[in-house]
Design an enzyme around this catalytic site. Structure first.
Site, PDB file in Angstrom:
ATOM      1  NE  ARG A   8      -3.469   2.791   0.682  1.00  0.00           N
ATOM      2  CZ  ARG A   8      -4.549   3.048   1.393  1.00  0.00           C
ATOM      3  NH1 ARG A   8      -5.144   2.083   2.062  1.00  0.00           N
ATOM      4  NH2 ARG A   8      -5.054   4.259   1.432  1.00  0.00           N
ATOM      5  NE  ARG A  52      -7.336   3.059  -2.089  1.00  0.00           N
ATOM      6  CZ  ARG A  52      -8.118   3.963  -1.550  1.00  0.00           C
ATOM      7  NH1 ARG A  52      -8.655   3.742  -0.400  1.00  0.00           N
ATOM      8  NH2 ARG A  52      -8.378   5.085  -2.147  1.00  0.00           N
ATOM      9  CG  ASP A 101      -8.758   1.446   2.024  1.00  0.00           C
ATOM     10  OD1 ASP A 101      -8.033   1.803   2.977  1.00  0.00           O
ATOM     11  OD2 ASP A 101      -9.842   2.001   1.767  1.00  0.00           O
ATOM     12  CG  ASP A 128     -11.413   1.882   5.280  1.00  0.00           C
ATOM     13  OD1 ASP A 128     -10.292   2.399   5.481  1.00  0.00           O
ATOM     14  OD2 ASP A 128     -12.091   2.097   4.261  1.00  0.00           O
TER      15      ASP A 128
END
Length: 176
Positions: free
Chosen positions: A91, A100, A103, A105
């Site tokens: 990343r 990317r 990711d 989250d």
């Protein structure tokens, strides 16, 4: 040191997204990395979905999923672990909402509500992303957010990102 039982752990929901360098494999590798985190157990994960990018449109579509994790980490400790996995998978943070490799989250952590320089819980964009709400609803159809919002109802009213569920075939491969 004795391990905590699964009932002594917090439940976290992790959003996964990738649109570079074989995104399906990036998501699969991230799920494996989540399963191998110390002090944690990967309980389940959603189907994989393809979605249009949120940000700049001159990038490939994303592959998204949500994982449910039982963890003994605090929210900030878990955030550090997630960022470590992102870094291991290449990343690079160049452009907000840009392309990317991975990711991760932290969407929800029990019913914790918090805001710090590094982390907002629930995730600030959770209510506006069908590529988060649909997998969350798949994992927990009756889920409510800490503010009492019902995930399935939020899904009916959020922006659409051309979400398409991937199929999982008998050879254990995801595809459109």
């Amino acid at each position: 040191m004795a391990r905590q039982s699964i009932t002594e752990r917090s439940i976290a929901y992790i959003g996964l997204g990738s649109n570079l360098h074989q995104p399906i494999q990036q998501i699969e590798q991230a799920l494996l990395a989540l399963d191998l985190l110390p002090n944690s157990y990967l309980l389940s994960y959603s189907s994989l979905y393809q979605s249009a990018p949120m940000g700049p449109q001159d990038q490939p579509p994303f592959i998204n999923a949500v994982a449910k994790l039982a963890t003994g980490f605090t929210p900030l400790e878990l955030l550090d672990q997630l960022q470590g996995i992102e870094n291991q998978q290449g990343r690079i943070r160049e452009e907000r909402w840009g392309a990317r490799t991975l990711d991760l989250d932290l969407l929800l952590y029990d019913h914790t509500i918090m805001q710090s320089d590094r982390l907002t819980l629930p995730h600030y964009g959770i209510k506006d992303r069908d590529f988060v709400l649909k997998p969350l609803a798949e994992l927990s159809p009756e889920m409510t957010l800490p503010d009492g919002s019902i995930v399935s109802e939020l899904l009916d009213h959020c922006p659409q990102y051309d979400l398409v569920a991937l199929n999982y075939d008998k050879n254990h491969h995801w595809h459109l």
